[in-house]
Design an enzyme around this catalytic site. Structure first.
Site, PDB file in Angstrom:
ATOM      1  N   GLU A 156       7.823  -3.938   9.990  1.00 50.71           N
ATOM      2  CA  GLU A 156       7.192  -3.747   8.920  1.00 50.71           C
ATOM      3  C   GLU A 156       7.878  -4.155   7.828  1.00 50.71           C
ATOM      4  O   GLU A 156       8.976  -3.436   7.614  1.00 50.71           O
ATOM      5  CB  GLU A 156       6.737  -2.206   9.012  1.00 50.71           C
ATOM      6  CG  GLU A 156       5.790  -1.855   7.924  1.00 50.71           C
ATOM      7  CD  GLU A 156       5.500  -0.470   7.508  1.00 50.71           C
ATOM      8  OE1 GLU A 156       6.172   0.622   8.338  1.00 50.71           O
ATOM      9  OE2 GLU A 156       4.606   0.034   6.577  1.00 50.71           O
TER      10      GLU A 156
ATOM     11  N   ASP B 288      13.008  -2.047   3.918  1.00 51.68           N
ATOM     12  CA  ASP B 288      12.576  -1.872   2.661  1.00 51.68           C
ATOM     13  C   ASP B 288      14.122  -1.929   1.743  1.00 51.68           C
ATOM     14  O   ASP B 288      15.098  -1.544   2.493  1.00 51.68           O
ATOM     15  CB  ASP B 288      11.948  -0.505   2.287  1.00 51.68           C
ATOM     16  CG  ASP B 288      10.997  -0.739   1.244  1.00 51.68           C
ATOM     17  OD1 ASP B 288       9.782  -0.964   1.072  1.00 51.68           O
ATOM     18  OD2 ASP B 288      11.923  -0.369   0.064  1.00 51.68           O
TER      19      ASP B 288
ATOM     20  N   ASP C 164       3.640  -5.429  -3.040  1.00 48.28           N
ATOM     21  CA  ASP C 164       3.105  -5.607  -4.644  1.00 48.28           C
ATOM     22  C   ASP C 164       2.406  -6.872  -4.766  1.00 48.28           C
ATOM     23  O   ASP C 164       3.153  -7.928  -4.266  1.00 48.28           O
ATOM     24  CB  ASP C 164       4.536  -5.555  -5.284  1.00 48.28           C
ATOM     25  CG  ASP C 164       5.124  -4.239  -5.333  1.00 48.28           C
ATOM     26  OD1 ASP C 164       4.401  -3.323  -5.318  1.00 48.28           O
ATOM     27  OD2 ASP C 164       6.445  -4.263  -4.998  1.00 48.28           O
TER      28      ASP C 164
ATOM     29  N   ASP D  28      -4.859  -3.459  -0.532  1.00 51.77           N
ATOM     30  CA  ASP D  28      -5.826  -2.916  -1.467  1.00 51.77           C
ATOM     31  C   ASP D  28      -6.276  -3.866  -2.418  1.00 51.77           C
ATOM     32  O   ASP D  28      -7.440  -3.764  -3.163  1.00 51.77           O
ATOM     33  CB  ASP D  28      -5.591  -1.414  -2.423  1.00 51.77           C
ATOM     34  CG  ASP D  28      -4.424  -1.885  -3.307  1.00 51.77           C
ATOM     35  OD1 ASP D  28      -3.151  -2.139  -2.988  1.00 51.77           O
ATOM     36  OD2 ASP D  28      -4.641  -1.901  -4.469  1.00 51.77           O
TER      37      ASP D  28
HETATM   38  C1  LIG Z   1       3.806  -0.865  -3.087  1.00 54.15           C
HETATM   39  S1  LIG Z   1       5.046  -0.320  -2.047  1.00 54.15           S
HETATM   40  C2  LIG Z   1       4.412  -0.376  -0.574  1.00 54.15           C
HETATM   41  C3  LIG Z   1       5.339   0.549   0.376  1.00 54.15           C
HETATM   42  C4  LIG Z   1       4.718   1.099   1.902  1.00 54.15           C
HETATM   43  N1  LIG Z   1       4.423  -0.322   2.693  1.00 54.15           N
HETATM   44  C5  LIG Z   1       3.333   1.711   1.706  1.00 54.15           C
HETATM   45  O1  LIG Z   1       2.254   1.185   1.915  1.00 54.15           O
HETATM   46  O2  LIG Z   1       3.405   2.887   1.435  1.00 54.15           O
HETATM   47  C6  LIG Z   1       6.121  -1.865  -1.602  1.00 54.15           C
HETATM   48  C7  LIG Z   1       7.089  -1.889  -0.985  1.00 54.15           C
HETATM   49  O3  LIG Z   1       7.960  -2.997  -0.935  1.00 54.15           O
HETATM   50  C8  LIG Z   1       9.199  -2.989  -1.126  1.00 54.15           C
HETATM   51  N2  LIG Z   1       9.623  -4.400  -1.457  1.00 54.15           N
HETATM   52  C9  LIG Z   1       9.103  -5.228  -2.365  1.00 54.15           C
HETATM   53  N3  LIG Z   1       9.617  -6.443  -2.142  1.00 54.15           N
HETATM   54  C10 LIG Z   1      10.672  -6.151  -1.562  1.00 54.15           C
HETATM   55  C11 LIG Z   1      11.772  -7.047  -1.003  1.00 54.15           C
HETATM   56  N4  LIG Z   1      11.825  -8.173  -1.356  1.00 54.15           N
HETATM   57  N5  LIG Z   1      12.769  -6.671   0.170  1.00 54.15           N
HETATM   58  C12 LIG Z   1      12.489  -5.330   0.599  1.00 54.15           C
HETATM   59  N6  LIG Z   1      11.732  -4.513  -0.037  1.00 54.15           N
HETATM   60  C13 LIG Z   1      10.725  -4.854  -1.052  1.00 54.15           C
HETATM   61  C14 LIG Z   1       9.440  -1.957  -2.222  1.00 54.15           C
HETATM   62  O4  LIG Z   1      10.687  -1.429  -2.498  1.00 54.15           O
HETATM   63  C15 LIG Z   1       8.346  -0.967  -2.175  1.00 54.15           C
HETATM   64  O5  LIG Z   1       8.875   0.252  -1.147  1.00 54.15           O
END
Ligand SMILES: C[S@@+](CC[C@H](N)C(=O)[O-])C[C@H]1O[C@@H](n2cnc3c(N)ncnc32)[C@H](O)[C@@H]1O
Length: 245
Positions: A51, A76, A125, A159
């Site tokens: 994941e 993450d 994101d 979403d």
């Molecule tokens: C919007 S959050 C979604 C978290 C989780 N998947 C959820 O649905 O609740 C996006 C996550 O992606 C991680 N993230 C984004 N770009 C990343 C990268 N290049 N390497 C590691 N983590 C990343 C961020 O730290 C964040 O926790």
């Protein structure tokens, strides 16, 4: 740093299933478990499922509970979020879970060719202006193709209708097809009883706000070299809540 965050970072050091490699080491070389996750960490030859951008690791933990015959690894960069998944998995003695705190950008230092069966990208994101940071952009998909098994699966749950359409455009541009696509997986209880009913923190927020949740499933050719769909335009006028990042 807040007291709570500091306490979580301290506790993270105690979780045997949480790996926190030094970024520079992964940037310059391979992680010790690359190619050996089954043999040396999980102590079995079961399929490995990732994941990416797992946040608190809800998908990783729930999938691990449902499928003890598979191994799950959440990745993450945010240690305070990973703490939640690592603590739950530790307390429940889940033997088929691991977490790695690092950037997905260096994921090829963690896994060898063919080592991974499935990849979940959960609520990434959308990054409307920075495709180089988008976890489902060709630059990232090309990385995943290096370690996915020949019949490996990518699952994208978001979403963001825009991100869903963008990823379809990436596939179309590169002559690839998706195996499943749904614009509203929870409509009329459709997801109930399926793997898609698991909800992450972000998913719960967006479901509560009334946003439909989309799902896309596809395969990648091994060592694919995909390119951007240059003509795809991210619609910057989509409401704020749908364009986080
Ligand atoms: C919007 S959050 C979604 C978290 C989780 N998947 C959820 O649905 O609740 C996006 C996550 O992606 C991680 N993230 C984004 N770009 C990343 C990268 N290049 N390497 C590691 N983590 C990343 C961020 O730290 C964040 O926790």
């Amino acid at each position: 740093m807040g007291k709570n965050k500091w306490a979580r970072f301290q506790e993270n050091e105690t979780f045997a299933l949480l790996h926190q490699p030094v970024f520079k080491d992964l940037f310059n070389g391979d992680f010790a478990l690359k190619g050996k996750w089954g043999e040396e960490f999980f102590k079995n030859a079961n399929p490995i499922v990732l994941e990416l951008g797992c946040g608190r690791g809800e998908y990783t933990v729930e999938l691990a509970r449902k499928y003890p015959e598979k191994n799950f690894i959440g990745i993450d960069i945010k240690g305070a979020r990973l703490w939640r998944g690592a603590k739950t998995a530790t307390e429940e003695h889940l033997k088929n879970v691991s977490f790695v705190r690092t950037k997905v950008d260096v994921v090829n230092s963690l896994f060898a060719e063919g080592e991974v069966s499935e990849v979940w990208i959960t609520f990434p994101d959308p990054q409307p202006t920075k495709s180089r940071k988008r976890l489902c952009a060709p630059m990232f998909l090309n990385r995943y193709a290096k370690f996915l098994a020949p019949d490996g699966i990518i699952h994208l749950k978001t979403d963001s209708q825009m991100l869903h359409e963008y990823t379809k455009a990436v596939l179309a541009k590169n002559g690839l097809r998706y195996t499943l696509a749904d614009n509203d997986i929870h409509a009329h209880g459709k997801s109930s009883g399926s793997v898609l009913e698991i909800q992450t923190t972000y998913e719960k927020i967006f479901v509560d706000m009334g946003f439909p949740i989309t799902y896309l499933q596809f395969h990648l050719p091994q060592n694919a070299v995909l390119v951007e769909p240059e003509d795809f335009i991210f619609d910057m006028n989509v409401p704020k809540a749908k364009t986080r990042g």
